[in-house]
Design a protein around this motif. Structure first.
Motif, PDB file in Angstrom:
ATOM      1  N   TRP A 148      52.581  40.911  58.243  1.00 25.63           N
ATOM      2  CA  TRP A 148      53.130  39.567  58.070  1.00 25.63           C
ATOM      3  C   TRP A 148      54.047  39.182  59.215  1.00 25.63           C
ATOM      4  CZ3 TRP A 148      51.233  36.410  54.517  1.00 25.63           C
ATOM      5  CH2 TRP A 148      50.528  36.982  53.450  1.00 25.63           C
ATOM      6  N   ASP A 149      54.012  37.908  59.560  1.00 27.71           N
ATOM      7  CA  ASP A 149      55.002  37.352  60.483  1.00 27.71           C
ATOM      8  C   ASP A 149      55.958  36.491  59.656  1.00 27.71           C
ATOM      9  OD1 ASP A 149      56.511  35.977  62.315  1.00 27.71           O
ATOM     10  OD2 ASP A 149      54.839  35.536  63.661  1.00 27.71           O
ATOM     11  N   PHE A 150      57.207  36.960  59.553  1.00 27.25           N
ATOM     12  CA  PHE A 150      58.220  36.273  58.744  1.00 27.25           C
ATOM     13  C   PHE A 150      59.039  35.267  59.562  1.00 27.25           C
ATOM     14  CE2 PHE A 150      58.665  40.204  55.732  1.00 27.25           C
ATOM     15  CZ  PHE A 150      57.604  39.760  54.963  1.00 27.25           C
ATOM     16  N   SER A 151      58.577  34.932  60.762  1.00 27.30           N
ATOM     17  CA  SER A 151      59.408  34.097  61.641  1.00 27.30           C
ATOM     18  C   SER A 151      59.895  32.819  60.971  1.00 27.30           C
ATOM     19  CB  SER A 151      58.634  33.740  62.916  1.00 27.30           C
ATOM     20  OG  SER A 151      58.442  34.892  63.702  1.00 27.30           O
ATOM     21  N   HIS A 152      59.004  32.135  60.263  1.00 28.38           N
ATOM     22  CA  HIS A 152      59.382  30.851  59.662  1.00 28.38           C
ATOM     23  C   HIS A 152      59.812  30.972  58.204  1.00 28.38           C
ATOM     24  CE1 HIS A 152      57.374  29.304  63.269  1.00 28.38           C
ATOM     25  NE2 HIS A 152      58.091  28.221  63.091  1.00 28.38           N
ATOM     26  N   SER A 153      59.980  32.191  57.730  1.00 26.94           N
ATOM     27  CA  SER A 153      60.393  32.326  56.330  1.00 26.94           C
ATOM     28  C   SER A 153      61.700  33.092  56.167  1.00 26.94           C
ATOM     29  CB  SER A 153      59.285  32.997  55.510  1.00 26.94           C
ATOM     30  OG  SER A 153      58.953  34.278  56.009  1.00 26.94           O
ATOM     31  N   VAL A 154      61.965  34.075  57.021  1.00 25.45           N
ATOM     32  CA  VAL A 154      63.148  34.909  56.801  1.00 25.45           C
ATOM     33  C   VAL A 154      64.414  34.059  56.928  1.00 25.45           C
ATOM     34  CG1 VAL A 154      63.233  35.678  59.229  1.00 25.45           C
ATOM     35  CG2 VAL A 154      64.331  37.052  57.451  1.00 25.45           C
ATOM     36  N   GLY A 155      65.264  34.190  55.944  1.00 28.34           N
ATOM     37  CA  GLY A 155      66.504  33.422  55.931  1.00 28.34           C
ATOM     38  C   GLY A 155      66.364  32.050  55.309  1.00 28.34           C
ATOM     39  N   ALA A 156      65.154  31.713  54.859  1.00 28.99           N
ATOM     40  CA  ALA A 156      64.947  30.382  54.280  1.00 28.99           C
ATOM     41  C   ALA A 156      64.318  30.450  52.894  1.00 28.99           C
ATOM     42  CB  ALA A 156      64.067  29.533  55.199  1.00 28.99           C
TER      43      ALA A 156
END
Lengths: 406, 406
Positions: free
Chosen positions: B191-199
């Motif tokens: 998974w690429d969490f770039s646009h989800s982590v922290g949100a």
């Protein structure tokens, strides 16, 4: 006499100690101008301009700082770019080189190369997709390392990859000699300039260098963990980055997964440039360019020759022995000194005498002479303090200490 | 009502403008505490402690900041580490995964994945050494992206790699559903969490995530080009880093080229950690942990739902159209809005109305809602300013501008 003496005050010096810092070959001192860079890049650009920074200088920062480093190397504009760290850059460059040499099997390096480089070359062989293998030529006690290395070069040699200046003894290869020998058998060369850039002369054009990487936090004073650089001669169009991410494509902001690789050195980028840490590299490189590598090198030789002479005179009787080449043309800007209790000597120097060299196992101390901030007085005082320390029994007090990082 | 409202003042805001910043999904605002980190890491540690910094916290910085990010993900200590950039991390993770799946041929991703990720997956196939190929499932106009993707999963699937939240429309996959479907055919997921982590909420343990990467300069507010992270579940001992440099070995400071890989997540390191930029990540992550992801997510949904409602009411009549999923469970923390002149609208907003969204070609504006520093008033004012702009003819004034970075 020392025409570079004034540069010393353009670096940060702690008010808390009378430190003689001889580890600029590992982590360079901080340029005083770093404060202004932080003010600009962190406070103004990130803090206030935010995403607009990409249209106000960030987009090309890997290339613009790369070009400055390129000036130190005699490279043309557009041949040097910042990326990741030295090991990752070496991997990209090595895989690129090996994929252009599918019919040759052998990657040559030597035992004195930085261990990470040797490991990375093995990783590159595993990823290149052919049947390359790494051969490590043992030059550890060779009286003629060049002869030992060149004896192993033959038609099977795909790539020769070496540290221009070796991290331990400070041995310096003759770039031109190795490059020419490689060319005779159609082998490529890939140099690691980590311990040479900013300290000794490099002219990639007259030296015939096609591919190199290097570190920016040693003699370039870029700060701990600053991004590394890749140099690729502009006529090497056939070499392709094996880790093709958006910043290495022709149009990263087209958001098109079929965007072809960028045409120049930019194609060796992968992900988003490390903007803040890239910007911190600029002041150190600018000072070196202002000083001029001729003067920097002249002082490097002066400092290290003086240190070697004093070692011979005053430290040899105390059990120390210079282990770096004595010919300055075969040496970088650090001097390795053997002592049976080298680690204890180093710790005692750091903790009792405010002199910072470093230790490389099992029995070497390294003394690095970064010409822009090291004075001839520093050299003399270092030897004085070592003598005091040994005569005072200081070595015994540190014999049982082993820090995490030696 | 907004229990997170006070966090807004713990970020830097320019005194020069009345900016509404809705691009935290691309580059997060700067935490005010960054100034103290600079004082500590740059001024004190690099400036005065110099090389001693490695024994005073730098050595483990990739892991200690990684562990903080791990807390956001529900990971155990020692499962997350900082390294290079997202693309380089994705490459390392993907090659590792593919080498553990030599008998399966297919890597599945979707057309809405970030283009760099798709390119990197292709690079990983080329380097893994087997015969893996990337299949890009077209989900661009799928009414049921999950169904479309899962229809392509079969016994040949080696790896499914997706962006948890897609960069354009903000579509959010159900981690657990995809991971379970992959497990049924013995495929791995990355998974690429770039646009989800922290949100949005992530719980790698209950969601069954084994391998992920992510960016730290979006909702984590780590600064431009901050290092990325890799998450690797601690039971995945068989996955090996394909770029084995010294920091990924068990004993980097033994300077031994035969040092085996480190045992835990540390083995996915390669070169020297980016100390300064790693340290800058800490304050943003600490604020998210203090706020708690439950509250952060609740506010994210509140902000984006309000924006969508106002778009429907006030912007639809002006030619705008929401293109993100309307179900908050299927969406990240940004909302994509179609307009035929999206780029001109975006430029007009930035330059005339002090609102920063961003533009993704050919016709989408993205409005990102970072819950810690975006207020409900910001949402209302943004819509007000868009209406004013359109009614005032502002769009026409920017129709012929094309900045380097859209």
């Amino acid at each position: 006499m020392d025409s570079l003496a004034d540069f010393r005050n353009r670096f940060v010096h702690s008010p808390h100690d009378d430190l003689i810092y001889l580890d600029g070959n590992s982590l360079g001192r901080q340029p005083a101008a770093v404060g202004q860079v932080i003010e600009q890049v962190v406070n103004r650009e990130w803090g206030e301009r935010l995403i607009r920074g990409w249209n106000e200088g960030w987009l090309d920062i890997s290339g613009s700082v790369g070009d400055l480093i390129g000036e130190l190397l005699g490279a043309r504009s557009g041949e040097v770019i910042l990326a990741e760290n030295t090991s990752a850059c070496l991997y990209k460059a090595a895989v690129a080189a090996l994929r252009s040499q599918p019919e040759k099997s052998n990657v040559l390096t030597d035992s004195e190369n930085f261990p990470s480089d040797i490991q990375i070359l093995r990783s590159a062989c595993d990823s290149a997709g052919f049947h390359h293998k790494v051969t490590v030529v043992d030059t550890s006690s060779a009286s003629d390392p060049t002869g030992a290395l060149l004896a192993a070069v033959d038609d099977s040699t795909a790539l020769i990859s070496l540290s221009h200046v070796s991290y331990k003894a400070g041995w310096r290869w003759n770039l031109k000699e190795i490059n020419e020998a490689a060319a005779k058998v159609d082998a490529l060369t890939l140099w690691d300039f980590s311990h040479s850039v900013g300290a000794v002369p490099i002219d990639v054009q007259s030296d015939g260098v096609t591919l190199a990487v290097g570190c920016t936090y040693k003699y370039l004073n870029g700060g701990p963990g600053a991004p590394a650089f890749i140099y690729l001669r502009s006529d090497q169009d056939h070499l392709a980055n094996p880790i093709t991410g958006w910043f290495g494509t022709a149009e990263p902001f087209s958001f098109d997964a079929s965007s072809p690789p960028a045409s120049g050195i930019q194609r060796f980028l992968t992900g988003t440039p490390h903007v803040v840490s890239a910007a911190l590299i600029r002041p150190g490189v600018e000072m070196l360019l202002e000083a001029g590598m001729d003067r920097v090198y002249e002082k490097s030789v002066g400092l290290s020759q003086r240190f070697i002479e004093l070692c011979d005179q005053r430290l040899s009787p105390l059990g120390f022995e210079v282990r770096s080449p004595r010919d300055p043309q075969r040496r970088g800007s650090h001097v390795a000194v053997f002592h049976p209790d080298a680690q204890a000597v180093g710790l005692a120097l750091i903790n009792e005498k405010s002199v910072i060299p470093d230790f490389r196992p099992p029995d070497l101390l390294r003394f690095g002479f970064a010409p822009l901030y090291t004075s001839f007085t520093d050299v003399d005082s270092t030897v004085d303090r070592i003598v005091e320390l040994v005569e005072d029994g200081g070595v015994d007090r540190w014999r049982n200490e082993t820090p995490l990082v030696p």
